[in-house]
Scaffold this motif. Structure first.
Motif, PDB file in Angstrom:
ATOM      1  N   ASP A  75       0.890  -1.244   0.271  1.00 28.00           N
ATOM      2  CA  ASP A  75      -0.318   0.260   0.410  1.00 28.00           C
ATOM      3  C   ASP A  75       1.041   1.587   0.704  1.00 28.00           C
ATOM      4  OD1 ASP A  75      -3.076  -0.082  -0.440  1.00 28.00           O
ATOM      5  OD2 ASP A  75      -2.495  -1.972   1.198  1.00 28.00           O
ATOM      6  N   MET A  77       3.480   1.250  -2.093  1.00 29.88           N
ATOM      7  CA  MET A  77       3.420   1.648  -2.753  1.00 29.88           C
ATOM      8  C   MET A  77       2.294   2.381  -4.197  1.00 29.88           C
ATOM      9  SD  MET A  77       7.105   0.862  -3.885  1.00 29.88           S
ATOM     10  CE  MET A  77       6.969   1.009  -5.515  1.00 29.88           C
ATOM     11  N   ALA A  78       1.665   2.017  -3.336  1.00 30.37           N
ATOM     12  CA  ALA A  78       0.246   2.357  -4.002  1.00 30.37           C
ATOM     13  C   ALA A  78       0.035   4.217  -3.799  1.00 30.37           C
ATOM     14  CB  ALA A  78      -0.714   1.408  -3.688  1.00 30.37           C
ATOM     15  N   ASN A  81       2.310   5.899  -5.502  1.00 32.49           N
ATOM     16  CA  ASN A  81       2.187   5.675  -7.021  1.00 32.49           C
ATOM     17  C   ASN A  81       1.082   7.179  -7.557  1.00 32.49           C
ATOM     18  OD1 ASN A  81       3.940   4.276  -7.947  1.00 32.49           O
ATOM     19  ND2 ASN A  81       2.249   2.403  -8.165  1.00 32.49           N
ATOM     20  N   LEU A  84       2.699  10.684  -7.259  1.00 28.11           N
ATOM     21  CA  LEU A  84       3.796  10.380  -8.528  1.00 28.11           C
ATOM     22  C   LEU A  84       2.636  11.264  -9.232  1.00 28.11           C
ATOM     23  CD1 LEU A  84       6.772   8.088  -8.793  1.00 28.11           C
ATOM     24  CD2 LEU A  84       6.997  10.837  -8.843  1.00 28.11           C
ATOM     25  N   TYR A 174      -8.074   5.475 -11.410  1.00 28.27           N
ATOM     26  CA  TYR A 174      -7.352   4.275 -10.602  1.00 28.27           C
ATOM     27  C   TYR A 174      -7.280   4.668  -8.848  1.00 28.27           C
ATOM     28  CZ  TYR A 174      -4.829   0.372  -8.889  1.00 28.27           C
ATOM     29  OH  TYR A 174      -4.127  -0.670  -7.950  1.00 28.27           O
ATOM     30  N   GLU A 177     -10.274   4.090  -8.001  1.00 31.99           N
ATOM     31  CA  GLU A 177     -10.829   2.905  -7.560  1.00 31.99           C
ATOM     32  C   GLU A 177     -10.558   2.033  -6.537  1.00 31.99           C
ATOM     33  OE1 GLU A 177     -10.313   0.725 -10.882  1.00 31.99           O
ATOM     34  OE2 GLU A 177     -10.506  -1.411  -9.981  1.00 31.99           O
ATOM     35  N   TYR A 178      -9.489   2.470  -6.096  1.00 34.78           N
ATOM     36  CA  TYR A 178      -8.358   2.487  -5.471  1.00 34.78           C
ATOM     37  C   TYR A 178      -8.858   2.715  -3.545  1.00 34.78           C
ATOM     38  CZ  TYR A 178      -3.919   1.757  -1.169  1.00 34.78           C
ATOM     39  OH  TYR A 178      -3.812   1.652  -0.213  1.00 34.78           O
ATOM     40  N   TRP A 182     -10.621   0.209  -0.658  1.00 30.59           N
ATOM     41  CA  TRP A 182      -9.915   0.449   1.130  1.00 30.59           C
ATOM     42  C   TRP A 182     -11.809   0.624   2.200  1.00 30.59           C
ATOM     43  CZ3 TRP A 182      -7.252  -2.217   3.951  1.00 30.59           C
ATOM     44  CH2 TRP A 182      -6.413  -2.453   3.222  1.00 30.59           C
TER      45      TRP A 182
ATOM     46  N   HIS B  41      -2.023  -4.777  -6.489  1.00 27.72           N
ATOM     47  CA  HIS B  41      -1.027  -4.563  -6.018  1.00 27.72           C
ATOM     48  C   HIS B  41       0.179  -4.567  -7.043  1.00 27.72           C
ATOM     49  CE1 HIS B  41      -2.065  -4.790  -0.818  1.00 27.72           C
ATOM     50  NE2 HIS B  41      -1.793  -3.667  -1.547  1.00 27.72           N
ATOM     51  N   ARG B  43      -0.725  -4.229  -9.886  1.00 25.53           N
ATOM     52  CA  ARG B  43      -0.437  -3.455 -10.909  1.00 25.53           C
ATOM     53  C   ARG B  43       0.549  -2.260 -10.277  1.00 25.53           C
ATOM     54  NH1 ARG B  43      -1.821   2.636 -10.407  1.00 25.53           N
ATOM     55  NH2 ARG B  43      -2.653   3.192 -12.626  1.00 25.53           N
ATOM     56  N   ASP B  44       0.712  -1.738  -9.308  1.00 25.09           N
ATOM     57  CA  ASP B  44       0.441  -1.033  -8.159  1.00 25.09           C
ATOM     58  C   ASP B  44       2.655  -1.124  -8.006  1.00 25.09           C
ATOM     59  OD1 ASP B  44      -0.334   1.289  -8.001  1.00 25.09           O
ATOM     60  OD2 ASP B  44      -1.654  -0.354  -6.507  1.00 25.09           O
ATOM     61  N   LEU B  45       2.905  -2.513  -7.552  1.00 26.42           N
ATOM     62  CA  LEU B  45       4.060  -2.666  -7.902  1.00 26.42           C
ATOM     63  C   LEU B  45       5.044  -3.386  -8.902  1.00 26.42           C
ATOM     64  CD1 LEU B  45       3.322  -2.634  -4.603  1.00 26.42           C
ATOM     65  CD2 LEU B  45       5.277  -5.082  -4.746  1.00 26.42           C
ATOM     66  N   ARG B  48       5.042  -0.479 -12.893  1.00 25.63           N
ATOM     67  CA  ARG B  48       4.783   0.622 -12.664  1.00 25.63           C
ATOM     68  C   ARG B  48       6.156   1.296 -13.919  1.00 25.63           C
ATOM     69  NH1 ARG B  48       8.176   2.504  -8.829  1.00 25.63           N
ATOM     70  NH2 ARG B  48       7.102   4.188  -7.963  1.00 25.63           N
TER      71      ARG B  48
END
Lengths: 316, 98
Positions: A75, A77-78, A81, A84, A174, A177-178, A182, B41, B43-45, B48
């Motif tokens: 999470d 990383m999500a 992302n 960013l 996205y 959606e994320y 959650w 996850h 997709r995110d890991l 990228r």
């Protein structure tokens, strides 16, 4: 890059690095004319670009603060992302603001060398996250609103805004959606996760009305800017759908204030002292868009701008 | 109820297809509460940097693997049977990836 013929992909030997990194990156603004559309006031366009750039820039910074603090590596990383993506949108929009202004300021000047009162983001972007539930509630509200906004902005008369928005639509789809995923997991989860998700919703709820309040600049930029009031029906419908799936209740209007003790917000800085009602009245309907921010922005800017201000013009 | 809460999410293996016509390739693993979260996850890991057009996730527990002890019995016998390779056929220039 797409292949209608499978053999075409197999015989494409020019990208040996494909397993390490993908290829086919594209400049979202390639070939887009940067001249101002006819009849558009440069100062107004610059101010509008700053509004939606600052929304992305400031929330991106808040999301970056979750790095090393997220509950799970995946999470983290999500969230990074998403931060960013928003930073990328902010950079393009700040660059456009600089072009429209015509005073020679670039994205760095606008991000790093403006004072707090010159920032134009909505308050939702700057508030501190008390916990993961609060973050998700804020992200759900922000992404649902911004997706509706960018979707309409992709038809803007300004070709640059239109191209930036079209790129952003895919990203923010996205993000929504994320956050929705959650929200459902936490809301329809354990008693504790449900309580904290509801507390997060209660905390961000009072900041929602500001998102849909038209600003005079938006009203003047007919066909270029989006009237935020027009986004409300879509926003309400999406939120209702997500909250129903999450078995959560939409807070009643006025049921929660920014300093509700349930969300542990005692440390949150109120922009103006006094009761919530007087505070709101003193702020006006579009406080963020008019440059009226809380003490939390000073904290964000001291972190975000510190290095650039300590070493003016520094390059690495 | 609290006894049912697992404090560590199960492990998933991730396979990514870089483009149409190529195979999904194992790229790594991750932890997630269920398949849907594993896909997000992944997709995110792992995509990228524009690596993929399709993702598979499989619970690591569902992968049955050969063990190192089986190495000789499994793979040794094919070592001296070169006639099983298509070595004696001329491969047309238009057939790549062999």
């Amino acid at each position: 890059m797409s292949f209608d013929d499978a053999y075409q992909a197999l015989t494409d030997h020019d990208d040996d690095a494909r397993w390490a990194y993908g290829t086919g990156f594209a400049d979202p603004l390639a070939g887009v004319p940067t001249t101002l559309p006819e009849g558009v006031d440069g100062a107004d366009l610059a101010a509008y670009c700053l509004m939606i750039a600052d929304d992305a820039l400031i929330l991106s910074h808040r999301l970056q603060q979750w790095v090393t603090r997220a509950p799970e590596l995946e999470d983290e990383m999500a969230i990074a992302n998403i931060a960013l993506d928003l930073l990328g949108q902010a950079r393009l929009l700040l660059t456009r603001a600089g072009e429209a202004e015509g005073a020679g300021r670039d994205e760095d000047d606008l991000a790093y060398l403006r004072e707090a009162a010159d920032f134009r983001h909505v308050r939702l972007a700057e508030v501190r996250d008390d916990d993961f539930g609060h973050l998700i509630a804020r992200l759900l509200v922000f992404a649902t609103w911004r997706l509706a906004l960018l979707d309409r902005l992709s038809a803007s008369r300004d070709p640059v805004l239109s191209a930036i928005a079209a790129k952003g639509v895919k990203e923010v789809t996205y993000h929504r959606e994320y956050a929705a995923g959650w929200t459902v997991r936490l809301g329809d989860g354990t008693p504790l996760s449900r309580q904290r998700m509801q507390a997060g919703l209660d905390a961000v709820w009072p900041l929602i009305d500001e998102l849909f309040e038209p600003h005079p600049i938006e009203q003047r930029l007919t066909g270029v800017a989006v009237d935020p009031a027009s986004l409300r029906p879509e926003f309400d419908a999406v939120l209702a759908q997500v909250l129903a799936a999450a078995t959560l209740d939409a807070p009643a209007p006025g049921s929660a204030t920014r300093d509700a003790p349930a969300s542990g917000s005692a440390t949150r800085d109120a922009p103006v002292s006094g009761t919530a009602t007087h505070e709101e009245a003193a702020l006006g309907k579009t406080p963020g868009r008019d440059g009226r921010h809380g003490g939390e922005l000073a904290e964000i800017l001291s972190e975000m701008q510190g290095l650039a201000r300590a070493t003016p013009g520094g390059v690495w | 109820m609290s006894g049912e809460i697992k404090h560590e999410w199960p492990l998933f293996e991730v396979f990514v297809r870089a483009k149409r016509g190529l195979n999904h390739v194992h790229v790594g693993s991750l932890r997630a509460a269920d398949h849907e979260m594993a896909l997000h996850h992944a997709r995110d890991l792992y995509t990228r940097r524009n690596e993929g057009v399709s993702i598979w996730v499989v619970k690591s527990d569902d992968v049955v693997a050969s063990g190192p002890d089986d190495k000789d019995a499994f793979f040794g016998p094919s070592g001296d049977k070169a006639y099983r390779h298509p070595t004696y056929y001329a491969i047309p220039d238009s057939v790549p990836h062999i």
